[in-house]
Design a protein around this motif. Structure first.
Motif, mmCIF file in Angstrom:
data_model
loop_
_atom_site.group_PDB
_atom_site.id
_atom_site.type_symbol
_atom_site.label_atom_id
_atom_site.label_comp_id
_atom_site.label_asym_id
_atom_site.label_seq_id
_atom_site.Cartn_x
_atom_site.Cartn_y
_atom_site.Cartn_z
ATOM 1 N N TYR A 64 2.605 13.425 -1.542
ATOM 2 C CA TYR A 64 2.069 12.941 -0.262
ATOM 3 C C TYR A 64 1.866 11.426 -0.315
ATOM 4 O O TYR A 64 2.241 10.703 0.605
ATOM 5 C CB TYR A 64 0.746 13.651 0.039
ATOM 6 C CG TYR A 64 0.266 13.527 1.467
ATOM 7 C CD1 TYR A 64 1.002 14.047 2.524
ATOM 8 C CD2 TYR A 64 -0.961 12.933 1.764
ATOM 9 C CE1 TYR A 64 0.542 13.966 3.838
ATOM 10 C CE2 TYR A 64 -1.435 12.850 3.069
ATOM 11 C CZ TYR A 64 -0.680 13.372 4.099
ATOM 12 O OH TYR A 64 -1.136 13.298 5.395
ATOM 13 N N ALA A 65 1.282 10.949 -1.406
ATOM 14 C CA ALA A 65 1.063 9.509 -1.572
ATOM 15 C C ALA A 65 2.387 8.751 -1.493
ATOM 16 O O ALA A 65 2.468 7.681 -0.888
ATOM 17 C CB ALA A 65 0.366 9.225 -2.900
ATOM 18 N N GLU A 66 3.421 9.335 -2.067
ATOM 19 C CA GLU A 66 4.763 8.725 -2.024
ATOM 20 C C GLU A 66 5.267 8.602 -0.587
ATOM 21 O O GLU A 66 5.751 7.545 -0.178
ATOM 22 C CB GLU A 66 5.775 9.602 -2.801
ATOM 23 C CG GLU A 66 6.057 9.201 -4.230
ATOM 24 C CD GLU A 66 6.182 7.710 -4.471
ATOM 25 O OE1 GLU A 66 7.101 7.090 -3.884
ATOM 26 O OE2 GLU A 66 5.376 7.149 -5.228
ATOM 27 N N LYS A 69 3.297 5.985 1.291
ATOM 28 C CA LYS A 69 3.655 4.649 0.807
ATOM 29 C C LYS A 69 4.974 4.199 1.430
ATOM 30 O O LYS A 69 5.100 3.079 1.923
ATOM 31 C CB LYS A 69 3.777 4.688 -0.729
ATOM 32 C CG LYS A 69 3.715 3.332 -1.399
ATOM 33 C CD LYS A 69 3.723 3.481 -2.913
ATOM 34 C CE LYS A 69 4.909 2.736 -3.502
ATOM 35 N NZ LYS A 69 5.164 3.098 -4.911
ATOM 36 N N GLU A 70 5.918 5.120 1.439
ATOM 37 C CA GLU A 70 7.247 4.841 2.006
ATOM 38 C C GLU A 70 7.133 4.530 3.508
ATOM 39 O O GLU A 70 7.702 3.558 4.001
ATOM 40 C CB GLU A 70 8.148 6.070 1.771
ATOM 41 C CG GLU A 70 9.618 5.847 2.067
ATOM 42 C CD GLU A 70 10.242 4.720 1.251
ATOM 43 O OE1 GLU A 70 11.139 4.068 1.790
ATOM 44 O OE2 GLU A 70 9.806 4.471 0.099
ATOM 45 N N ALA A 71 6.352 5.363 4.230
ATOM 46 C CA ALA A 71 6.189 5.182 5.677
ATOM 47 C C ALA A 71 5.524 3.836 5.977
ATOM 48 O O ALA A 71 5.878 3.147 6.922
ATOM 49 C CB ALA A 71 5.386 6.334 6.264
ATOM 50 N N LYS A 73 5.597 1.175 4.117
ATOM 51 C CA LYS A 73 6.572 0.125 3.815
ATOM 52 C C LYS A 73 7.517 -0.098 4.996
ATOM 53 O O LYS A 73 7.909 -1.217 5.297
ATOM 54 C CB LYS A 73 7.373 0.520 2.564
ATOM 55 C CG LYS A 73 7.882 -0.657 1.758
ATOM 56 C CD LYS A 73 8.530 -0.215 0.454
ATOM 57 C CE LYS A 73 9.988 0.184 0.682
ATOM 58 N NZ LYS A 73 10.588 0.831 -0.500
ATOM 59 N N GLU A 74 7.862 1.007 5.671
ATOM 60 C CA GLU A 74 8.791 0.931 6.807
ATOM 61 C C GLU A 74 8.065 0.647 8.132
ATOM 62 O O GLU A 74 8.665 0.760 9.200
ATOM 63 C CB GLU A 74 9.576 2.246 6.942
ATOM 64 C CG GLU A 74 10.362 2.662 5.712
ATOM 65 C CD GLU A 74 11.575 1.766 5.474
ATOM 66 O OE1 GLU A 74 12.212 1.368 6.465
ATOM 67 O OE2 GLU A 74 11.842 1.445 4.305
ATOM 68 N N ASP A 75 6.738 0.401 8.050
ATOM 69 C CA ASP A 75 5.946 0.166 9.267
ATOM 70 C C ASP A 75 5.937 1.366 10.199
ATOM 71 O O ASP A 75 5.978 1.225 11.420
ATOM 72 C CB ASP A 75 6.498 -1.050 10.036
ATOM 73 C CG ASP A 75 5.654 -2.284 9.772
ATOM 74 O OD1 ASP A 75 4.452 -2.103 9.481
ATOM 75 O OD2 ASP A 75 6.200 -3.398 9.842
ATOM 76 N N GLN A 76 5.905 2.560 9.613
ATOM 77 C CA GLN A 76 5.954 3.779 10.425
ATOM 78 C C GLN A 76 4.672 4.601 10.322
ATOM 79 O O GLN A 76 4.567 5.664 10.909
ATOM 80 C CB GLN A 76 7.136 4.659 9.968
ATOM 81 C CG GLN A 76 8.493 4.014 10.192
ATOM 82 C CD GLN A 76 9.608 4.772 9.514
ATOM 83 O OE1 GLN A 76 9.393 5.407 8.477
ATOM 84 N NE2 GLN A 76 10.796 4.708 10.076
ATOM 85 N N LEU A 77 3.715 4.119 9.535
ATOM 86 C CA LEU A 77 2.522 4.925 9.272
ATOM 87 C C LEU A 77 1.409 4.661 10.287
ATOM 88 O O LEU A 77 0.957 3.528 10.430
ATOM 89 C CB LEU A 77 2.010 4.650 7.848
ATOM 90 C CG LEU A 77 0.824 5.506 7.399
ATOM 91 C CD1 LEU A 77 1.210 6.976 7.311
ATOM 92 C CD2 LEU A 77 0.283 5.027 6.055
#
Ligand SMILES: [Zn+2]
Length: 286
Positions: A64-66, A69-71, A73-77
């Protein structure tokens, strides 16, 4: 598992075969139980659970943390504060009712995050780690009842520990593989819990049995929380319509839409009194 393999490897061949057979039997017998109470929708099926609950929740934490983190980074969170608020409010209404299925669940470390990505997707990892994608909300133009239906369904997968069950099936496969390796004198591979969660959340499709259980439990959770249980029916009617217009890849793994809608209608009808009760409670106690 490598330890077991090592130990077994030191034994003579006939002893190795005997050890393997008894280990497999012990694993299969001791692993059979059920993770949840029956609820009003009557879920009862023995589950083979060889992997521990902790292994799965620890794996889920990492996976989940991964994803977050990815989202990020992509400005999607959590880009839409209103939606995040709405999703978390729905979860807060559903969570207390998870106790119908298991006492420990209301105290889980539930978490809900919104990912702005054009994917027809939502999921709940072991232990209650939820994600909703903008794609599913926008494409299906979901109402609050319909979001609650999907969330209830995803929560049910976690409550019923379907991921753990599938990881156990994979493990049994590995034990079988290790058996062959022991007989052939090769080392076995170790299990990686985080990888198992990734596999069971994103890669391996849920079985029809798991889907049906999650559908029925989700309908009950929604009803008890005061969401229209027919919301689930409408979600799948929208999915059906969508699949006729342009069949997305993911729908091909769910062939029996109509059967599913029939089953959802039957169970929505069954939990209607729970919904009416919850709804009148909400009215008198807003
Ligand atoms: Zn599902």
């Amino acid at each position: 598992m490598n330890d077991i393999v090592g130990f077994v490897m030191q034994q003579p061949l006939s002893m190795r075969v005997w050890l393997l057979v008894t280990t497999l039997i012990a694993l299969t017998v001791s692993g059979c139980s059920t993770t949840t109470q029956k609820g009003a929708v009557g879920i009862e099926r023995e589950q083979m659970l060889l992997v521990s609950q902790n292994q799965m929740t620890d794996g889920a934490q990492k996976a989940y943390a991964e994803v977050l983190k990815e989202a990020k980074k992509e400005d999607q969170l959590n880009t839409d504060a209103q939606r995040v608020k709405q999703l978390r409010a729905i979860a807060e209404r559903l969570i207390p009712h998870t106790k119908i299925y298991r006492q420990d669940a209301p105290d889980w470390q539930w978490e809900v995050n919104y990912i702005d990505k054009d994917q027809l997707n939502a999921w709940c990892m072991p232990g209650g780690k939820i994600a909703f994608y903008s794609g599913i909300i926008d494409t299906l133009n979901l109402t609050e009842d319909e979001i609650a239906a999907i969330m209830g369904h995803e929560m049910a997968h976690a409550l019923r520990e379907h991921g753990r069950e599938r990881a156990s099936q994979a493990m049994l496969g590995q034990v079988g593989l290790a058996a062959l390796q022991i007989l052939g004198g090769v080392e076995g591979a170790a299990l990686d819990a985080s990888n198992m969660v990734v596999q069971t959340t994103f890669i391996l499709p849920n079985s029809r049995t798991h889907e049906t259980e999650a559908d029925r439990m989700g309908v009950e959770l929604a009803a008890r929380a005061g969401f229209d249980p027919y919301g689930a029916v409408r979600v799948w009617e929208k999915m059906l319509k969508l699949s006729k217009e342009a069949p997305p890849e993911f729908l091909s793994t769910h062939p029996a839409h109509k059967t599913r809608i029939q089953d959802l209608k039957k169970y929505a009808q069954r939990v209607m009194p729970l919904y009416q009760q919850a709804h009148s409670n909400l009215k008198s106690n807003p």
